[in-house]
Design a protein around this motif. Sequence first.
Motif, PDB file in Angstrom:
ATOM      1  N   ALA A 175     -78.747  29.687   2.645  1.00 26.56           N
ATOM      2  CA  ALA A 175     -79.699  30.288   3.412  1.00 26.56           C
ATOM      3  C   ALA A 175     -79.638  29.941   5.501  1.00 26.56           C
ATOM      4  CB  ALA A 175     -81.020  30.429   3.064  1.00 26.56           C
ATOM      5  N   ILE A 176     -79.427  28.695   4.951  1.00 24.96           N
ATOM      6  CA  ILE A 176     -79.317  27.999   6.670  1.00 24.96           C
ATOM      7  C   ILE A 176     -78.184  28.401   6.878  1.00 24.96           C
ATOM      8  CG2 ILE A 176     -79.298  25.772   7.713  1.00 24.96           C
ATOM      9  CD1 ILE A 176     -81.152  25.235   6.160  1.00 24.96           C
ATOM     10  N   ASN A 177     -77.152  27.761   5.803  1.00 24.81           N
ATOM     11  CA  ASN A 177     -75.758  28.426   6.727  1.00 24.81           C
ATOM     12  C   ASN A 177     -75.643  30.340   6.839  1.00 24.81           C
ATOM     13  OD1 ASN A 177     -74.870  25.734   6.678  1.00 24.81           O
ATOM     14  ND2 ASN A 177     -74.344  26.055   4.464  1.00 24.81           N
ATOM     15  N   THR A 178     -76.270  31.253   6.100  1.00 25.74           N
ATOM     16  CA  THR A 178     -75.956  32.386   6.929  1.00 25.74           C
ATOM     17  C   THR A 178     -76.433  33.132   7.968  1.00 25.74           C
ATOM     18  OG1 THR A 178     -76.118  32.414   4.071  1.00 25.74           O
ATOM     19  CG2 THR A 178     -76.577  34.609   5.362  1.00 25.74           C
ATOM     20  N   ALA A 179     -77.600  32.196   7.544  1.00 26.10           N
ATOM     21  CA  ALA A 179     -78.701  32.378   9.602  1.00 26.10           C
ATOM     22  C   ALA A 179     -77.969  31.911  10.055  1.00 26.10           C
ATOM     23  CB  ALA A 179     -79.730  31.785   9.163  1.00 26.10           C
ATOM     24  N   ILE A 180     -77.001  30.767  10.250  1.00 26.56           N
ATOM     25  CA  ILE A 180     -76.382  30.351  11.388  1.00 26.56           C
ATOM     26  C   ILE A 180     -75.168  30.880  12.074  1.00 26.56           C
ATOM     27  CG2 ILE A 180     -74.397  28.090  12.009  1.00 26.56           C
ATOM     28  CD1 ILE A 180     -75.928  26.508  10.170  1.00 26.56           C
ATOM     29  N   ARG A 181     -74.801  32.015  10.914  1.00 30.61           N
ATOM     30  CA  ARG A 181     -73.618  32.825  11.473  1.00 30.61           C
ATOM     31  C   ARG A 181     -74.506  34.412  11.648  1.00 30.61           C
ATOM     32  NH1 ARG A 181     -71.699  30.835   5.639  1.00 30.61           N
ATOM     33  NH2 ARG A 181     -72.632  32.505   4.723  1.00 30.61           N
ATOM     34  N   SER A 182     -75.452  34.586  10.979  1.00 28.47           N
ATOM     35  CA  SER A 182     -75.866  35.526  11.647  1.00 28.47           C
ATOM     36  C   SER A 182     -76.504  35.933  13.338  1.00 28.47           C
ATOM     37  CB  SER A 182     -76.910  36.074  10.929  1.00 28.47           C
ATOM     38  OG  SER A 182     -76.286  35.375   9.334  1.00 28.47           O
ATOM     39  N   PHE A 183     -76.690  35.104  14.308  1.00 24.71           N
ATOM     40  CA  PHE A 183     -77.040  35.250  15.241  1.00 24.71           C
ATOM     41  C   PHE A 183     -75.866  35.512  16.622  1.00 24.71           C
ATOM     42  CE2 PHE A 183     -79.161  31.118  13.897  1.00 24.71           C
ATOM     43  CZ  PHE A 183     -80.728  31.620  14.318  1.00 24.71           C
ATOM     44  N   SER A 184     -76.034  36.097  17.307  1.00 28.45           N
ATOM     45  CA  SER A 184     -75.922  37.396  18.240  1.00 28.45           C
ATOM     46  C   SER A 184     -74.068  36.145  19.075  1.00 28.45           C
ATOM     47  CB  SER A 184     -76.287  37.949  19.127  1.00 28.45           C
ATOM     48  OG  SER A 184     -77.215  37.713  20.106  1.00 28.45           O
ATOM     49  N   VAL A 207     -80.429  19.884   3.449  1.00 28.92           N
ATOM     50  CA  VAL A 207     -80.274  18.762   5.272  1.00 28.92           C
ATOM     51  C   VAL A 207     -79.169  18.988   5.960  1.00 28.92           C
ATOM     52  CG1 VAL A 207     -80.927  16.502   5.354  1.00 28.92           C
ATOM     53  CG2 VAL A 207     -82.442  17.835   3.342  1.00 28.92           C
ATOM     54  N   ALA A 208     -77.668  18.979   4.972  1.00 29.29           N
ATOM     55  CA  ALA A 208     -76.752  18.570   5.742  1.00 29.29           C
ATOM     56  C   ALA A 208     -76.486  19.905   6.380  1.00 29.29           C
ATOM     57  CB  ALA A 208     -75.600  18.532   4.562  1.00 29.29           C
ATOM     58  N   ALA A 209     -77.160  21.325   6.188  1.00 28.79           N
ATOM     59  CA  ALA A 209     -77.107  22.746   6.573  1.00 28.79           C
ATOM     60  C   ALA A 209     -78.231  22.650   7.433  1.00 28.79           C
ATOM     61  CB  ALA A 209     -77.098  23.472   5.635  1.00 28.79           C
ATOM     62  N   ALA A 210     -79.175  21.503   7.631  1.00 30.63           N
ATOM     63  CA  ALA A 210     -80.379  21.733   8.536  1.00 30.63           C
ATOM     64  C   ALA A 210     -79.178  20.989  10.239  1.00 30.63           C
ATOM     65  CB  ALA A 210     -81.140  20.755   8.561  1.00 30.63           C
ATOM     66  N   LYS A 211     -78.866  19.990   9.334  1.00 29.65           N
ATOM     67  CA  LYS A 211     -77.949  19.429  10.817  1.00 29.65           C
ATOM     68  C   LYS A 211     -76.894  19.534  11.307  1.00 29.65           C
ATOM     69  CE  LYS A 211     -77.469  14.669  12.856  1.00 29.65           C
ATOM     70  NZ  LYS A 211     -76.174  15.327  12.993  1.00 29.65           N
ATOM     71  N   GLN A 212     -76.328  20.761  10.564  1.00 33.13           N
ATOM     72  CA  GLN A 212     -75.319  21.513  11.020  1.00 33.13           C
ATOM     73  C   GLN A 212     -75.472  22.302  11.864  1.00 33.13           C
ATOM     74  OE1 GLN A 212     -72.406  23.677   8.255  1.00 33.13           O
ATOM     75  NE2 GLN A 212     -71.355  24.406   9.700  1.00 33.13           N
ATOM     76  N   ALA A 213     -76.479  22.823  11.563  1.00 37.46           N
ATOM     77  CA  ALA A 213     -77.815  23.744  12.824  1.00 37.46           C
ATOM     78  C   ALA A 213     -78.085  23.040  13.974  1.00 37.46           C
ATOM     79  CB  ALA A 213     -78.938  24.560  11.936  1.00 37.46           C
ATOM     80  N   PHE A 214     -78.716  21.701  13.715  1.00 34.08           N
ATOM     81  CA  PHE A 214     -78.686  21.285  15.026  1.00 34.08           C
ATOM     82  C   PHE A 214     -77.820  20.695  15.907  1.00 34.08           C
ATOM     83  CE2 PHE A 214     -80.351  17.303  17.228  1.00 34.08           C
ATOM     84  CZ  PHE A 214     -81.673  17.930  17.716  1.00 34.08           C
ATOM     85  N   ASP A 215     -77.303  20.311  15.352  1.00 29.43           N
ATOM     86  CA  ASP A 215     -75.527  20.358  16.428  1.00 29.43           C
ATOM     87  C   ASP A 215     -75.274  21.435  17.263  1.00 29.43           C
ATOM     88  OD1 ASP A 215     -76.074  17.303  15.331  1.00 29.43           O
ATOM     89  OD2 ASP A 215     -74.645  18.134  13.832  1.00 29.43           O
ATOM     90  N   LYS A 259     -87.848  16.755   5.013  1.00 32.93           N
ATOM     91  CA  LYS A 259     -86.540  16.377   5.577  1.00 32.93           C
ATOM     92  C   LYS A 259     -85.521  17.301   6.036  1.00 32.93           C
ATOM     93  CE  LYS A 259     -86.285  12.557   2.292  1.00 32.93           C
ATOM     94  NZ  LYS A 259     -85.185  12.142   0.416  1.00 32.93           N
ATOM     95  N   VAL A 260     -86.058  18.685   5.810  1.00 36.63           N
ATOM     96  CA  VAL A 260     -84.945  19.999   6.454  1.00 36.63           C
ATOM     97  C   VAL A 260     -85.319  20.039   7.982  1.00 36.63           C
ATOM     98  CG1 VAL A 260     -83.610  22.010   6.390  1.00 36.63           C
ATOM     99  CG2 VAL A 260     -83.997  20.937   4.509  1.00 36.63           C
ATOM    100  N   ALA A 261     -86.358  19.947   7.403  1.00 37.98           N
ATOM    101  CA  ALA A 261     -87.161  20.529   8.757  1.00 37.98           C
ATOM    102  C   ALA A 261     -86.847  18.527  10.146  1.00 37.98           C
ATOM    103  CB  ALA A 261     -88.622  19.883   9.255  1.00 37.98           C
ATOM    104  N   ASP A 262     -86.540  18.116   9.225  1.00 40.35           N
ATOM    105  CA  ASP A 262     -86.628  16.127  10.801  1.00 40.35           C
ATOM    106  C   ASP A 262     -85.369  16.930  10.847  1.00 40.35           C
ATOM    107  OD1 ASP A 262     -88.982  15.380  10.150  1.00 40.35           O
ATOM    108  OD2 ASP A 262     -88.809  14.140   8.944  1.00 40.35           O
ATOM    109  N   ALA A 263     -83.752  17.167   9.927  1.00 39.31           N
ATOM    110  CA  ALA A 263     -82.911  17.301  10.075  1.00 39.31           C
ATOM    111  C   ALA A 263     -82.435  18.329  11.022  1.00 39.31           C
ATOM    112  CB  ALA A 263     -81.406  17.307   9.187  1.00 39.31           C
ATOM    113  N   GLY A 264     -83.016  19.414  10.933  1.00 43.33           N
ATOM    114  CA  GLY A 264     -82.736  20.278  11.951  1.00 43.33           C
ATOM    115  C   GLY A 264     -84.202  20.023  12.820  1.00 43.33           C
ATOM    116  N   GLY A 265     -84.135  18.937  13.369  1.00 38.62           N
ATOM    117  CA  GLY A 265     -85.007  19.140  15.331  1.00 38.62           C
ATOM    118  C   GLY A 265     -86.223  20.136  14.854  1.00 38.62           C
TER     119      GLY A 265
END
Length: 333
Positions: A175-184, A207-215, A259-265
């Motif tokens: 779901a997090i990866n899908t959201a990353i691709r969905s921004f304009s 957690v890894a997906a959230a870290k990728q989003a934060f990066d 953990k997901v929230a911490d990794a995603g900032g």
Amino acid sequence: MINFAQAQYLFLILLIPFFFVAYALLLYLRKKKIRKIGDPALVSLLMPSVSRSKGWWRVVMFSMAFFFFAIGMSRPQIGAKLKEHSTEGVEIMIALDVSNSMLAEDYSPDRLERAKLAISRLVDKLRDDRIGLIVFAGSSFVQLPITTDYVSAKMFLNSISTESVPIQGTAMGDAINTAIRSFSAQSEKSRAIIVITDGENHEDDPVAAAKQAFDMGIRVYTIGVGSPEGEPIPMNGELLKDKEGNIVVTRLDETVLKKVADAGGGVYVKAGNSEFGLNPIVDSIKKMDEEKFSSVVFEEFDEQYMYFFAIALLFFIIEMLVGERKSGRHLFN
């Protein structure tokens, strides 16, 4: 381009032929009464000043006035043009868990409906921010692409159920990866993902997906729905049971969500019945630097109804000035 804002009033024009029919019927009934009194030709000689044609002219003038009045009532508009519209705000993707565990009733009426109500109230408070919806269970997909069309957002939100995703599970990472691709493409920094779930039975690495989003400059926030003690899952009038016949109890997994929230900032919030947790998270998101978004929209149409009303008034005045007697100038006799 001409647009009619209330085109239904154009059907009034269909009444105009009946004016002529009604006047012809009136003349027929009048002649019928005259025949009862005496010879129509003799009566006509006794009233030489009465015009035979002015009555028809009055009907014509009245019909013209009614015609332009009907067009005015339909509110004709002109001037539609494409215009670039700029706004400032943030982009928010909300990922909503629709797995069967969201049917647990530790919230009123259940977890899923309580989450939908909170999202709906959030949408009512948005102005220039953009919002999108993702539903997920064992897989995820975009329910509503990122948009400022809040009416459509609420319509799509109302249609969400546990049957929206046929594959059961809680694939939060997907779901997090899908959201990353969905921004304009216009958004670069003011982006946030809000994951609403009980966090149970995750099948990938959120957690890894959230870290990728934060990066990538995207913050990930999580809202935990449920209770650590657990609740059974009502389905089809009964409680959901496993293969061995035991009642399935769904529990909130706060450890993973933190953990997901911490990794995603972002931050983790446990949803309550009174304050679900969306409002404080969105308030935090809005403190981020707002970005300028541009979109192409239609300019508002220029109203033209007043001109048609003016023409209708002119014909009404002419109709009143046309009397029933002959004039010396022979204009309407």
